[in-house]
Design a protein around this motif. Structure first.
Motif, PDB file in Angstrom:
ATOM      1  N   GLU A 318      -9.602  -3.590  -0.870  1.00  0.00           N
ATOM      2  CA  GLU A 318      -9.576  -2.028  -1.568  1.00  0.00           C
ATOM      3  C   GLU A 318      -9.533  -1.204  -0.247  1.00  0.00           C
ATOM      4  OE1 GLU A 318     -13.563  -1.700  -2.658  1.00  0.00           O
ATOM      5  OE2 GLU A 318     -13.221  -2.742  -4.580  1.00  0.00           O
ATOM      6  N   ILE A 319      -9.734  -1.483   1.044  1.00  0.00           N
ATOM      7  CA  ILE A 319      -9.329  -0.496   2.106  1.00  0.00           C
ATOM      8  C   ILE A 319      -7.716  -0.783   2.377  1.00  0.00           C
ATOM      9  CG2 ILE A 319      -9.577  -0.264   4.693  1.00  0.00           C
ATOM     10  CD1 ILE A 319     -12.309  -1.497   4.251  1.00  0.00           C
ATOM     11  N   CYS A 320      -7.060  -1.799   2.418  1.00  0.00           N
ATOM     12  CA  CYS A 320      -5.845  -1.931   2.352  1.00  0.00           C
ATOM     13  C   CYS A 320      -5.064  -0.954   1.469  1.00  0.00           C
ATOM     14  CB  CYS A 320      -5.266  -3.263   2.390  1.00  0.00           C
ATOM     15  SG  CYS A 320      -5.827  -4.322   3.768  1.00  0.00           S
ATOM     16  N   HIS A 321      -5.534  -1.237  -0.271  1.00  0.00           N
ATOM     17  CA  HIS A 321      -5.029  -0.386  -0.902  1.00  0.00           C
ATOM     18  C   HIS A 321      -5.165   0.885  -0.822  1.00  0.00           C
ATOM     19  CE1 HIS A 321      -3.542   0.599  -5.140  1.00  0.00           C
ATOM     20  NE2 HIS A 321      -3.453  -0.825  -5.186  1.00  0.00           N
ATOM     21  N   LYS A 322      -6.211   1.561  -0.418  1.00  0.00           N
ATOM     22  CA  LYS A 322      -6.403   2.929  -0.291  1.00  0.00           C
ATOM     23  C   LYS A 322      -5.941   3.590   1.011  1.00  0.00           C
ATOM     24  CE  LYS A 322     -10.047   6.377  -0.752  1.00  0.00           C
ATOM     25  NZ  LYS A 322     -11.366   6.706  -0.960  1.00  0.00           N
ATOM     26  N   HIS A 323      -6.039   2.786   2.221  1.00  0.00           N
ATOM     27  CA  HIS A 323      -5.753   3.413   3.227  1.00  0.00           C
ATOM     28  C   HIS A 323      -4.319   2.844   4.203  1.00  0.00           C
ATOM     29  CE1 HIS A 323      -9.451   5.624   3.673  1.00  0.00           C
ATOM     30  NE2 HIS A 323     -10.017   4.730   2.960  1.00  0.00           N
ATOM     31  N   THR A 324      -3.667   2.146   3.567  1.00  0.00           N
ATOM     32  CA  THR A 324      -2.331   1.665   4.129  1.00  0.00           C
ATOM     33  C   THR A 324      -1.272   1.660   3.210  1.00  0.00           C
ATOM     34  OG1 THR A 324      -2.511  -0.972   3.497  1.00  0.00           O
ATOM     35  CG2 THR A 324      -3.910  -0.155   5.286  1.00  0.00           C
ATOM     36  N   ASP A 325      -0.139   1.534   3.553  1.00  0.00           N
ATOM     37  CA  ASP A 325       1.010   1.281   2.868  1.00  0.00           C
ATOM     38  C   ASP A 325       1.548  -0.076   2.634  1.00  0.00           C
ATOM     39  OD1 ASP A 325       1.220   4.125   2.630  1.00  0.00           O
ATOM     40  OD2 ASP A 325       2.547   4.423   4.077  1.00  0.00           O
ATOM     41  N   SER A 326       0.649  -1.194   2.846  1.00  0.00           N
ATOM     42  CA  SER A 326       1.288  -2.415   3.070  1.00  0.00           C
ATOM     43  C   SER A 326       1.507  -2.856   1.451  1.00  0.00           C
ATOM     44  CB  SER A 326      -0.019  -3.410   3.603  1.00  0.00           C
ATOM     45  OG  SER A 326      -0.107  -2.981   4.994  1.00  0.00           O
ATOM     46  N   LYS A 327       2.867  -3.704   1.190  1.00  0.00           N
ATOM     47  CA  LYS A 327       2.720  -3.862  -0.158  1.00  0.00           C
ATOM     48  C   LYS A 327       1.838  -5.246  -0.540  1.00  0.00           C
ATOM     49  CE  LYS A 327       7.693  -2.905   0.514  1.00  0.00           C
ATOM     50  NZ  LYS A 327       8.862  -3.392   0.512  1.00  0.00           N
ATOM     51  N   SER A 328       1.433  -5.955   0.467  1.00  0.00           N
ATOM     52  CA  SER A 328       0.596  -7.117   0.056  1.00  0.00           C
ATOM     53  C   SER A 328      -0.402  -7.210   1.407  1.00  0.00           C
ATOM     54  CB  SER A 328       1.234  -8.385  -0.091  1.00  0.00           C
ATOM     55  OG  SER A 328       2.226  -8.844   1.166  1.00  0.00           O
ATOM     56  N   VAL A 329      -1.540  -8.071   1.079  1.00  0.00           N
ATOM     57  CA  VAL A 329      -2.338  -8.629   2.104  1.00  0.00           C
ATOM     58  C   VAL A 329      -2.194  -9.999   2.174  1.00  0.00           C
ATOM     59  CG1 VAL A 329      -3.989  -6.651   1.889  1.00  0.00           C
ATOM     60  CG2 VAL A 329      -4.288  -8.673   0.226  1.00  0.00           C
ATOM     61  N   ILE A 330      -2.361 -10.579   3.249  1.00  0.00           N
ATOM     62  CA  ILE A 330      -2.164 -11.880   3.615  1.00  0.00           C
ATOM     63  C   ILE A 330      -3.619 -12.412   4.214  1.00  0.00           C
ATOM     64  CG2 ILE A 330       0.285 -11.717   3.648  1.00  0.00           C
ATOM     65  CD1 ILE A 330       0.056 -12.010   6.821  1.00  0.00           C
ATOM     66  N   TYR A 331      -3.944 -13.906   4.111  1.00  0.00           N
ATOM     67  CA  TYR A 331      -4.967 -14.304   4.744  1.00  0.00           C
ATOM     68  C   TYR A 331      -4.380 -15.749   5.146  1.00  0.00           C
ATOM     69  CZ  TYR A 331     -10.010 -14.918   5.293  1.00  0.00           C
ATOM     70  OH  TYR A 331     -11.222 -14.802   5.888  1.00  0.00           O
TER      71      TYR A 331
END
Length: 379
Positions: A318-331
């Motif tokens: 949720e933080i990535c979606h709201k506070h970054t412009d990243s198209k995806s998250v990786i783990y």
């Protein structure tokens, strides 16, 4: 820009005035002989030695010279043809990428190089990058000290960046079944995604986020003892660093994390019980860029198995979606870390590929990794 760079693969390297270009061993008069070995079906051993010699000449302790981007274009062109030395080429590209990363903080998202594009004009007569005709070693030593740092080092850094970014997709698409090579490509891609000029969104040092049972907030020096006490060998088993029992390393980790947080390139958080304020673990969003951001978390031994991992991972997404412009998250997880793999699958992360990371000063083991990603589906 990409097209103009890619057109440089048509360079006639016999016409390059190597004797008036510099690398870290002096004038680049040795480069033609090394390129000849690569071009003329020399023995595999000779080719490998030529590549190693070139790599050492065009990069030194993070420094790059005007010979670096010229030779790099040649290496990328040859990389597609010389499949027997794929691993060595990738290591050279990674070496160059790390040199870019080492100086990136000096030029981060800067307009210092505005409107500059690498071209053949940089080794033609009247170019500021050409040295005078050779007179003596003593005069060359004086020239090193007298020449502008912008011409000698800064511009070559930028041109090397342009070239690697122009060929990033080609490098990433390299077919290889060698998991070590895939690990090299992963490292190259991570660096190049970070050093691209892009809009970044800094995080304040008092950043906080709430879940059902937890409060996540920015790490600071008050949590030094929490890390010291709870980052046990068992907890660190699958992390990118071994258990830390040197408070100097932990202090430096916290200091750097806070700096990167204010740049918008990283966010390291502690997880506290929302009622008791007891330390539960830590988590982070690392290498934040417009392409992706990498997630990670750990929970102290006594708090494992209570559902905190799900709450933390959901919060990080949720933080990535709201506070970054990243198209995806990786783990990225070790193949044996089955609980965390199950956690990824719970949130619909997709397994993309496996790779191997070699030992580092922070993690003294070979790691077989699985790359998971989740699209953020931005409008």
């Amino acid at each position: 820009m990409i097209q103009s760079i890619r057109e440089l693969t048509q360079i006639d390297y016999k016409e390059v005035p190597w004797g008036r270009l510099m690398h870290f061993n002096g004038r680049a008069v040795d480069i033609p002989a090394l390129l000849y070995i690569l071009e003329n079906d020399g023995k595999d051993h000779d080719k490998r030695m030529a590549l190693i010699t070139i790599a050492n000449a065009i990069e030194n302790k993070g420094g790059l010279t005007i010979a670096s981007p010229i030779v790099l274009i040649y290496l990328i062109k040859n990389f597609e043809l010389d499949t027997t030395n794929t691993s060595l080429y990738l290591r050279i590209f990674l070496k160059m990428a790390k040199a870019l990363a080492l100086q990136w903080e000096l030029f981060m998202d800067s307009d210092l190089f505005k409107n500059k594009v690498f071209s053949k004009s940089y080794w033609q007569e009247d170019s500021p990058y050409l040295w005078p005709e050779f007179e003596s070693e003593q005069i060359d030593q004086l020239l090193w000290g007298e020449r502008s740092c912008i011409v000698t080092f800064d511009d070559p850094w930028f041109y090397t960046k342009q070239i690697l970014l122009s060929y990033q997709k080609d490098i990433e698409k390299t077919f290889t079944q060698d998991l070590m090579d895939k690990g090299l490509i992963y490292e190259i891609s991570t660096i190049l995604n970070m050093i691209k000029d892009q809009v970044r969104h800094p995080f304040s040092l008092d950043f906080k986020w709430s879940t059902k049972d937890l409060i996540l907030h920015s790490i600071d020096s008050t949590h030094l003892n929490d890390y010291w006490t709870n980052l046990t060998p068992s907890v660190a088993k699958y992390l990118s660093f071994d258990s830390m029992k040197d408070d100097r390393i932990l202090k430096e980790f916290i200091r750097i994390s806070n700096i990167e947080q204010q740049r918008g390139t990283c966010l390291v958080l502690v997880a506290l019980d929302a009622v008791t304020n007891q330390f539960i673990g830590s988590c982070g969003i690392h290498d934040i860029n417009k392409e992706n951001a990498e997630l990670g978390l750990w929970i102290k031994e006594s708090a494992q198995g209570k559902g905190y991992g799900s709450q933390i991972l959901e919060a990080l997404i949720e933080i990535c979606h709201k506070h970054t412009d990243s198209k995806s998250v990786i783990y990225c997880l070790e193949a044996e870390n089955t609980p965390s793999i199950a956690l990824c699958q719970k949130f619909d992360f997709k397994s993309r590929y496996d790779f191997i990371i070699e030992p580092t000063i922070l993690k003294n083991k070979i790691r077989h990794m699985k790359y998971f990603s989740l699209d953020l589906h931005r409008n």
